[in-house]
Design a protein around this motif. Structure first.
Motif, short mmCIF file in Angstrom:
data_model
loop_
_atom_site.label_atom_id
_atom_site.label_comp_id
_atom_site.label_asym_id
_atom_site.label_seq_id
_atom_site.Cartn_x
_atom_site.Cartn_y
_atom_site.Cartn_z
N GLN A 150 0.36 0.11 6.12
CA GLN A 150 0.08 1.51 5.83
C GLN A 150 -0.41 1.68 4.40
O GLN A 150 -0.16 2.71 3.76
CB GLN A 150 1.34 2.36 6.06
N GLY A 151 -1.12 0.68 3.90
CA GLY A 151 -1.62 0.75 2.54
C GLY A 151 -2.58 1.89 2.29
O GLY A 151 -2.78 2.31 1.16
N TYR A 152 -3.17 2.43 3.37
CA TYR A 152 -4.10 3.54 3.21
C TYR A 152 -3.42 4.77 2.62
O TYR A 152 -4.08 5.62 2.00
CB TYR A 152 -4.74 3.89 4.56
N ILE A 153 -2.11 4.91 2.79
CA ILE A 153 -1.39 6.05 2.21
C ILE A 153 -1.40 5.96 0.69
O ILE A 153 -1.70 6.94 -0.01
CB ILE A 153 0.05 6.10 2.76
N CYS A 154 -1.11 4.77 0.18
CA CYS A 154 -1.19 4.57 -1.28
C CYS A 154 -2.62 4.71 -1.78
O CYS A 154 -2.85 5.22 -2.87
CB CYS A 154 -0.63 3.19 -1.66
N THR A 155 -3.57 4.26 -0.96
CA THR A 155 -4.99 4.37 -1.34
C THR A 155 -5.39 5.82 -1.52
O THR A 155 -6.12 6.17 -2.47
CB THR A 155 -5.88 3.70 -0.28
N ARG A 156 -4.95 6.70 -0.62
CA ARG A 156 -5.27 8.12 -0.74
C ARG A 156 -4.72 8.71 -2.03
O ARG A 156 -5.40 9.46 -2.73
CB ARG A 156 -4.72 8.89 0.46
N ILE A 157 -3.47 8.38 -2.33
CA ILE A 157 -2.84 8.91 -3.55
C ILE A 157 -3.55 8.37 -4.79
O ILE A 157 -3.89 9.12 -5.71
CB ILE A 157 -1.34 8.56 -3.56
N ARG A 202 10.05 8.27 0.16
CA ARG A 202 11.30 8.84 0.69
C ARG A 202 11.07 9.60 1.99
O ARG A 202 11.98 9.69 2.83
CB ARG A 202 11.93 9.75 -0.37
N GLN A 203 9.87 10.13 2.17
CA GLN A 203 9.56 10.83 3.42
C GLN A 203 9.24 9.84 4.54
O GLN A 203 9.63 10.06 5.69
CB GLN A 203 8.35 11.77 3.22
N ASP A 204 8.54 8.77 4.25
CA ASP A 204 8.05 7.85 5.27
C ASP A 204 9.07 6.80 5.69
O ASP A 204 9.02 6.31 6.83
CB ASP A 204 6.79 7.14 4.76
N PHE A 205 9.96 6.43 4.80
CA PHE A 205 10.94 5.37 5.10
C PHE A 205 12.36 5.84 4.77
O PHE A 205 13.02 5.27 3.89
CB PHE A 205 10.60 4.09 4.32
N PRO A 206 12.84 6.86 5.46
CA PRO A 206 14.18 7.37 5.14
C PRO A 206 15.29 6.36 5.41
O PRO A 206 16.38 6.47 4.84
CB PRO A 206 14.30 8.60 6.06
#
Length: 509
Positions: A150-157, A202-206
């Motif tokens: 899910q590296g695309y999430i960090c890429t967006r940020i 914290r939202q994605d990996f509770p």
């Protein structure tokens, strides 16, 4: 699911990186011409010094990540939490150690940059210290996104904050040419990006919780044993990545160091884009290696040979494009007086080829662990790089330093081949060597044919546009003619067909 996430990662990487590349090129030009060679050299050298200080990381990220891949595949939430907590505390210790190394390394700056303004270099050095330390204390949550594809999430940020960083740097260069502000905005926005990733984590990996860890936990997992061996790898990679700039600064002066940085800044931008794309495959490789069902049949070997061919196709294209486009682009971008010699360019392209050609092999090697198996290859690689860089710079200049890097990189590659062929692709060494010999021949054909066609085109912007078209088409067509219907390409054909069907089905829905 692997294919879908790989496709998403690639789409985000391509969609965000082109704009960042353009902004990076604009920012680099403004840095060179608005701040001068001395500040440019100070920035490059200090950046490479902190790359060298990163040996204090001891490879803890790689050692824990290849264990984390296995737990992610097994969906063991308790062990995932334990490993992430270990990763966090290890990086805090690393941050403190790097702070101590930075204090010691400050004494070497006058020797590395003779004749430089000490006030300037120590200011740039201090700002880089703050930026580096903030990363080590905040960056650890990104590992989970990598291991779950899910590296695309960090890429967006990162994209949002990187665009803002570049825009502020451009504004400062044009209207408030103050190098403290120029480098200071990077610290603030890098920290903001990492804090945003932490919030999203914290939202994605509770289910990932902070757990108590002790030194005994590290010992029980054999982490210290692995780190002892991986330190050799880390040191060699660090020397390989930073030696050219430091040697050139010491022996070639500020102008030549700045000119080297112009070339490496382009390759760094290309590498950033390409790494995001290929890391999508790397995460999938980690899952395939530890997927016991996939490893029991022929599928795993077909994937390996397909990924190896993909590495060659990419490496051949990159090396050929650099060889044909670097000098005309540099003339348009920085001016003809900023060109480095053809010998340097050839060595630069060979080094890029070696790196990209075994990129997927390196991903296999990283997830397999057992870093003791090729530690002596890494020792010889680091020693050869240091000794040959200084020795060859005297008769051959900067081209000699790059030739030393090619030799060191090839030694590193040989060690990785040994590990993968011993632990994963048993019995495949002979075939691998034959395949690489064939790849070298087709690389020479691609570079020779493409450069000859490009040489027939005129100069200027329109001539460069024609060269881009030739470099984009001709080497890829030649490689496809040679390899598209081979057995090594079978997996790639199937993979591409599957992605195409998914795209069509998505459009229909």
């Amino acid at each position: 699911m692997r294919s879908k996430r790989t496709l998403i990662n690639m789409a985000y990487a391509l969609g965000t990186s082109f704009l960042l590349m353009l902004l990076g090129l604009a920012t680099r030009r403004l840095l060179v011409f608005n701040f001068g060679d001395e500040i440019t050299r100070a920035s490059q050298v200090v950046e490479k010094l902190f790359t060298f200080f990163s040996i204090a990381e001891f490879g803890v990220g790689s050692v824990i990540s290849y264990r984390l891949y296995e737990q992610v595949a097994a969906k063991d939430e308790e062990k995932i939490s334990k490993y992430m907590s270990m990763y966090k505390w290890a990086y805090r210790a690393v941050g403190l150690l790097i702070c101590a190394l930075a204090a010691v390394g400050a004494a070497a700056l006058p020797w590395i940059m003779p004749g430089a303004d000490l006030r300037v270099i120590y200011t740039v050095y201090g700002l880089n210290t703050l930026s580096t330390l903030s990363s080590y204390f905040l960056v650890t949550r990104r590992l989970m996104y990598t291991c779950t594809q899910q590296g695309y999430i960090c890429t967006r940020i990162d994209f949002c904050f990187n665009v803002l960083t570049y825009l502020l740097r451009i504004a400062i260069s044009l209207w408030w040419p103050n190098y403290v502000l120029y480098f200071g905005v990077t610290i603030l926005l890098n920290t903001a990006a990492n804090l945003t990733v932490a919030w999203r984590f914290r939202q994605d990996f509770p289910y990932v919780r902070d757990t108590k860890v002790t030194l005994e936990d590290f010992r029980a997992l054999g982490i210290f044993r692995d780190l002892r061996y991986y330190l050799v790898h880390r040191l060699s990679n660090t020397i390989y990545g930073s030696s050219d700039t430091i040697v050139t600064s010491r022996m070639g002066g500020a102008a030549q160091t700045a000119n080297l940085g112009n070339y490496t800044s382009i390759s760094d931008n290309v590498t950033n884009v390409s790494t995001k794309i290929l890391d999508s495959f790397s995460a999938a490789i980690g899952n395939i290696v530890y997927d016991k069902t996939a490893a029991q049949d022929d599928h795993a070997r077909r994937v390996f040979w397909g990924m190896d061919l993909f590495s060659y196709l990419f490496a051949s294209f990159v090396a050929t494009a650099y060889f044909c486009l670097f000098q005309p682009f540099m003339t348009l971008w920085m001016g003809p007086d900023r060109l480095l010699p053809l010998g340097f360019l050839l060595m630069f392209c060979l080094n890029e080829y070696v790196g990209w050609n075994h990129r997927m092999l390196g991903s296999y090697r990283a997830v397999l662990g057992h870093f003791e198996l090729d530690q002596w290859f890494m020792v010889v690689s680091a020693a050869a790089n240091l000794v040959l860089s200084f020795a060859l710079f005297i008769p051959f200049g900067i081209a000699g330093a790059l030739a030393a890097t090619v030799v060191a990189h090839a030694i590193m590659w040989a060690g990785r081949v040994k590990v993968v062929c011993r632990l994963y692709m048993t019995g495949a060494l002979g075939r691998y060597l034959r395949v690489q010999a064939a790849h070298l021949l087709t690389l020479a054909a691609c570079m020779g044919a493409t450069s000859w066609v490009c040489a027939q085109l005129p100069g200027g912007v329109f001539g460069f546009a024609g060269r881009v078209a030739v470099a984009a088409l001709l080497p890829n067509l030649l490689n496809l003619a040679c390899y598209a219907w081979t057995s090594d390409a079978a997996y790639l054909r199937e993979y591409a067909g599957g992605l195409w069907r998914k795209i069509k089905n998505h459009r229909r829905s």
